[in-house]
Design an enzyme around this catalytic site. Structure first.
Site, short mmCIF file in Angstrom:
data_model
loop_
_atom_site.label_atom_id
_atom_site.label_comp_id
_atom_site.label_asym_id
_atom_site.label_seq_id
_atom_site.Cartn_x
_atom_site.Cartn_y
_atom_site.Cartn_z
N GLU A 177 0.80 -1.23 0.00
CA GLU A 177 0.00 0.00 0.00
C GLU A 177 0.84 1.29 0.00
O GLU A 177 0.66 2.15 0.86
CB GLU A 177 -0.97 -0.01 1.19
N ASN A 218 1.90 -5.11 -3.19
CA ASN A 218 0.50 -5.43 -2.85
C ASN A 218 -0.27 -4.16 -2.52
O ASN A 218 0.18 -3.34 -1.72
CB ASN A 218 0.52 -6.36 -1.62
N HIS A 254 -10.52 -5.90 -2.16
CA HIS A 254 -11.56 -5.64 -1.15
C HIS A 254 -12.67 -4.92 -1.91
O HIS A 254 -12.67 -3.71 -2.05
CB HIS A 254 -11.00 -4.78 -0.01
N GLU A 292 -6.45 -10.53 -1.27
CA GLU A 292 -7.24 -10.35 -0.03
C GLU A 292 -8.73 -10.29 -0.37
O GLU A 292 -9.48 -9.46 0.18
CB GLU A 292 -6.80 -9.06 0.69
N ASP A 294 -12.50 -10.07 -0.74
CA ASP A 294 -13.82 -10.12 -0.10
C ASP A 294 -14.75 -9.17 -0.84
O ASP A 294 -14.30 -8.32 -1.60
CB ASP A 294 -13.76 -9.86 1.43
O1 G3I Z 1 -3.97 -7.39 18.88
C1 G3I Z 1 -4.77 -6.34 19.44
C2 G3I Z 1 -5.36 -6.78 20.73
O2 G3I Z 1 -4.32 -6.99 21.65
C3 G3I Z 1 -6.34 -5.71 21.21
O3 G3I Z 1 -6.96 -6.15 22.38
C4 G3I Z 1 -7.40 -5.43 20.15
C5 G3I Z 1 -8.36 -4.31 20.55
O4 G3I Z 1 -8.91 -3.69 19.41
O5 G3I Z 1 -6.74 -5.03 18.99
C6 G3I Z 1 -5.89 -6.04 18.47
O6 G3I Z 1 -5.32 -5.56 17.30
C7 G3I Z 1 -6.16 -5.56 16.17
C8 G3I Z 1 -5.52 -6.41 15.10
O7 G3I Z 1 -6.26 -6.34 13.91
C9 G3I Z 1 -5.42 -7.88 15.51
O8 G3I Z 1 -6.69 -8.40 15.75
C10 G3I Z 1 -6.31 -4.13 15.66
O9 G3I Z 1 -7.03 -3.37 16.61
C11 G3I Z 1 -7.01 -4.11 14.34
O10 G3I Z 1 -6.95 -2.79 13.81
C12 G3I Z 1 -6.30 -5.05 13.39
O11 G3I Z 1 -7.00 -5.02 12.17
C13 G3I Z 1 -6.35 -5.60 11.08
C14 G3I Z 1 -6.07 -4.54 10.02
O12 G3I Z 1 -5.48 -5.14 8.88
C15 G3I Z 1 -5.14 -3.46 10.52
O13 G3I Z 1 -4.82 -2.57 9.51
C16 G3I Z 1 -7.26 -6.66 10.50
O14 G3I Z 1 -7.39 -7.74 11.42
C17 G3I Z 1 -6.69 -7.20 9.18
O15 G3I Z 1 -7.65 -8.00 8.54
C18 G3I Z 1 -6.37 -6.03 8.26
O16 G3I Z 1 -5.78 -6.53 7.09
C19 G3I Z 1 -5.45 -5.56 6.08
C20 G3I Z 1 -4.20 -6.07 5.38
O17 G3I Z 1 -3.17 -6.34 6.29
C21 G3I Z 1 -3.74 -5.07 4.31
N1 G3I Z 1 -4.81 -4.76 3.42
C22 G3I Z 1 -6.08 -4.32 4.03
C23 G3I Z 1 -6.55 -5.36 5.04
C24 G3I Z 1 -7.91 -4.98 5.61
O18 G3I Z 1 -7.85 -3.80 6.34
#
Ligand code: G3I
Length: 374
Positions: A177, A218, A254, A292, A294
């Site tokens: 990105e 990516n 996405h 990715e 969806d």
């Molecule tokens: O790990 C912490 C946890 O300790 C805490 O309690 C919790 C509270 O919100 O947060 C947890 O972290 C979260 C993390 O996912 C793991 O679950 C973050 O808040 C959350 O923002 C994070 O979201 C991820 C996101 O990327 C972050 O940018 C999504 O799961 C993940 O699906 C998403 O994936 C991205 C790709 O990497 C890049 N392309 C876009 C895609 C979708 O956004």
């Protein structure tokens, strides 16, 4: 013997050969499958997404993996009923904030578990990701590092992370990105300090420390053939102009089943547009992957919306199959029960191909049909 009889014998023989070939490929069922399960044809699994993809000569179907304590999810992820998957992408566990939360202090607990999960099932790993502006630990922005120091920080991260998994990462999302929607470079510690050279530099380190992995750029919204798509093609040229290897471009996909508030009225592009985009990259000598996938919608998911979604999954899969250099598709999760979408786009979701109860949605069959007939 009459001609029609000869033709019948030949047809029978051809079908027996084809069946034997299938039997040879499928026997015994992988991952401890139970031959007596309802819906199974003796010991032979029904055709799953990954099966279909490989039967068409492509490489993989994968899913974004977060390891949870959910046996229903695990069953789908483990191909208990058919071979839907032969690849995983770690959803979060290889990101910088997780793997190097403090400078030169590495944490591979989560990423090692992903690798164990994948290798114990014979899956390949699409590793995600090395250099990104998001999910960066605070010490990077706070450090106000010089150009030379930031490059050495990048090298140390890639050396430790990509080096550790050099034998198991089939592909790496090396840079994630880097572009704005208008195709210009996004502001990030990397671009702001190093300039566009941060891209070839990252790919050079990835090639050095993980020489066997295929190296990918990516990004999202590359599917619309707009300015961002042009920007990604410029990135491919840029990296090559430095004499550095880039093997592929990941189109995150996405996408939206229907216009949603977050899509600004957009929908999944037509199959023609998708094929044009994919070919625009493959003409440059790189592979493409939907990394990715969806297809979100405004919830609740009605029967009519799910039918449209079936078509959009079919369109995306068929576009990949229509372009030789499209080697695989990864879904960003398996079930609507767990998805990043509702947390980011309130009121939207239901974007995957298994529903919240792990039942296959029409979209599953749309994707399968797109792979088989596209
Ligand atoms: O790990 C912490 C946890 O300790 C805490 O309690 C919790 C509270 O919100 O947060 C947890 O972290 C979260 C993390 O996912 C793991 O679950 C973050 O808040 C959350 O923002 C994070 O979201 C991820 C996101 O990327 C972050 O940018 C999504 O799961 C993940 O699906 C998403 O994936 C991205 C790709 O990497 C890049 N392309 C876009 C895609 C979708 O956004």
């Amino acid at each position: 013997m009459q001609l029609s009889q000869i033709a019948a014998i030949l047809a029978f023989t051809a079908s027996a050969v084809a069946q034997n070939a299938q039997i040879a490929k499928r026997d015994p069922p992988r991952n401890g499958g139970d031959c007596n399960k309802a819906g199974w044809n003796g010991c032979y699994n029904p055709v799953g997404l990954a099966d279909a993809m490989m039967q068409r000569g492509r490489e993989f179907v994968g899913f974004a993996l977060t390891i949870r304590n959910d046996s229903a999810e695990l069953s789908v992820q483990s191909n208990t009923y058919e071979e839907d998957f032969n690849s995983v992408t770690p959803e979060n566990d290889m990101k910088w904030e997780v793997t190097e939360p403090q400078r030169n202090v590495f944490n591979f607990n989560g990423s090692d578990k992903i690798v164990q999960f994948a290798t114990s099932r014979g899956y390949e790993i699409h590793c995600h990701n090395l250099v990104w502006h998001s999910q960066l630990p605070p010490w990077i922005a706070a450090g106000n590092f010089s150009n030379a120091t930031l490059i050495s920080i990048m090298e140390n991260h890639i050396k430790n992370l990509a080096g550790r998994y050099a034998d198991v990462c089939t592909r790496w999302d090396v840079v994630n990105e880097a572009l704005n929607e208008d195709g210009t470079y996004r502001s990030s510690p990397w671009f702001n300090t190093i300039g566009e050279a941060f891209l070839p530099i990252a790919f050079k380190f990835a090639a050095q420390y993980s020489p066997k992995s295929k190296l990918y750029y990516n990004d999202y919204n590359l599917e619309y053939n707009g300015n961002k798509t042009v920007g990604a093609k410029r990135i491919v040229d840029l990296i090559k102009s430095y004499g550095v290897r880039i093997d592929g471009v990941g189109l995150q996909a996405h996408l939206t089943t229907e216009p949603t508030p977050s899509s600004g009225g957009g929908v999944t592009p037509s199959q023609d547009t998708l094929e044009t985009v994919l070919k625009g990259f493959t003409k440059k000598g790189v592979s493409v992957v939907y990394t990715e996938l969806d297809e979100r919608l405004v919830v609740p998911a009605t029967k009519a919306k799910l039918e449209i979604q079936k078509q959009t999954f079919k369109t995306v899969a068929a576009s990949c199959l229509a372009v030789k250099g499209c080697v695989g598709i990864t879904l960003w999760g398996v079930s609507d029960k767990y998805s990043w979408i509702p947390g980011v786009f309130a009121g939207e979701g239901a974007a995957l191909v298994w529903d919240e109860n792990f039942q296959k949605k029409p979209a599953y069959y749309g994707m399968l049909e797109g792979i088989q007939k596209g």
